[in-house]
Design an enzyme around this catalytic site. Structure first.
Site, PDB file in Angstrom:
ATOM      1  CG  HIS A 189      29.809 -14.320 -28.848  1.00 24.49           C
ATOM      2  ND1 HIS A 189      29.335 -15.227 -28.457  1.00 24.49           N
ATOM      3  CD2 HIS A 189      30.079 -14.241 -27.142  1.00 24.49           C
ATOM      4  CE1 HIS A 189      29.236 -15.726 -27.344  1.00 24.49           C
ATOM      5  NE2 HIS A 189      29.542 -15.164 -26.513  1.00 24.49           N
ATOM      6  CB  SER A 197      29.199 -13.255 -23.488  1.00 23.94           C
ATOM      7  OG  SER A 197      28.725 -14.587 -23.892  1.00 23.94           O
TER       8      SER A 197
END
Lengths: 73, 245
Positions: free
Chosen positions: B148, B125
């Site tokens: 993501h 992340s």
């Protein structure tokens, strides 16, 4: 119970504020440590926050070690 | 008062017995007896980014968190201290607050001293911009990085935000990563929006060698390679300095 929500867990189940006061950051020998207070009124090292790798090689700065709160600088 | 009592206690007790107790306590608490004793001044400092990257909301103490209010002054101190010549950033993070993560990444990117990052375990992340922010990056063979789209509660400063706001925030992350690594924007977005890799979410879990193949990370390697590279960079910087004079 399953909660279908995009809200983070800590917003739904808020932690008791006393939990936050258990740990604090203090300086000992000029090195920052995350510590927890023990029953004997000493500080117990939770995490060594130093960036100097040599500080991690000394036993007295290892997690779990205790020192009196008067040694705090 | 407390200090006096403590010293009296120490002088009374037999040092040998105390040592044994100490060892027993260590075994109980840490499962280990000793680490080598040495104090040495080092020219390479090591910054660890572990657990969650904490943002504006303080996480409960049972969470392992990297707090930006700790890390940023440390980066400033590293920049200022003339004895420190290089910085090794060790990452094993699940990500966390976007703004705090970007703040750390920007601080590392603007450091004038050679920096090398190494991803161990995971650099997920918002850990991705931090990993690429260093001058050179390593990833271990088994480490992974999850790419993501940014996911938020939708609350920014206590108010639900528009899609455009979140899109702009994501654009900052994409721009930072593409600027500081060899990955193209198309490839990064393709990884970010690909389906079928994560449960009920879009994105990709990139394993070590793949991250290098995509150009996200510079090299697969461990601590030995990272330290070697950092020393080379320090030497290169030194010789550059002498050449200018």
């Amino acid at each position: 119970m399953i909660l279908y929500t995009m809200m983070p867990e800590h917003l739904i189940f808020q932690t008791d504020s006393s939990e936050y006061t258990k740990q604090k950051v203090i300086y000992y020998d000029g090195i920052p440590f995350l510590v927890e207070e023990t029953e004997t009124k000493e500080w117990q090292i939770v995490r060594n926050l130093s960036t100097n790798p040599a500080d991690f090689l000394q036993q007295k700065y290892a997690p779990g070690e205790r020192f009196p709160s008067s040694f705090e600088t | 008062m407390e200090k006096e009592r403590y010293i009296a206690f120490e002088s009374e007790s037999d040092p040998n017995r105390e040592k044994n107790e100490q060892v027993a306590e260590n075994i109980q608490q840490l499962g280990q007896t000793n680490v080598p004793q040495m104090t040495q001044d080092t020219n390479i400092h090591c910054l660890t980014i572990v657990g969650q990257i904490e943002g504006h909301i303080q996480l409960p103490p049972q969470n392992k968190a990297t707090k930006y209010e700790h890390v940023i002054p440390q980066i400033v101190a590293i920049e200022q201290n003339p004895n420190i010549e290089g910085l090794l950033v060790v990452l094993n993070t699940v990500g966390g607050d976007v703004e705090a993560g970007l703040a750390i990444a920007e601080m590392l990117a603007s450091l004038s001293k050679p920096t090398v990052s190494i991803v161990l375990g995971g650099g997920h992340s918002i850990g991705v911009p931090i990993a690429v922010s260093c001058h050179y990056s390593f990833i271990t063979e088994t480490a992974t990085m999850t790419i993501h789209p940014i996911r938020l509660t939708g609350l920014v400063i206590g108010v639900p935000q528009t899609f455009e706001y979140l899109d702009k925030m994501q654009e900052r992350v994409v721009r930072f990563v593409t600027k500081h690594s060899k990955i193209t924007e198309e490839k990064f977005k393709e990884l970010m929006f690909s389906k079928g890799n994560l449960t009920r979410d879009i994105g990709t879990n990139v394993v070590g060698p793949d991250a290098v193949q995509y150009g996200l990370i510079d090299e697969v390697g461990g601590v030995a390679q990272a330290m070697k590279k950092l020393r080379e960079m320090i030497d290169a910087k030194k010789s550059e300095g002498t050449m200018l004079q």
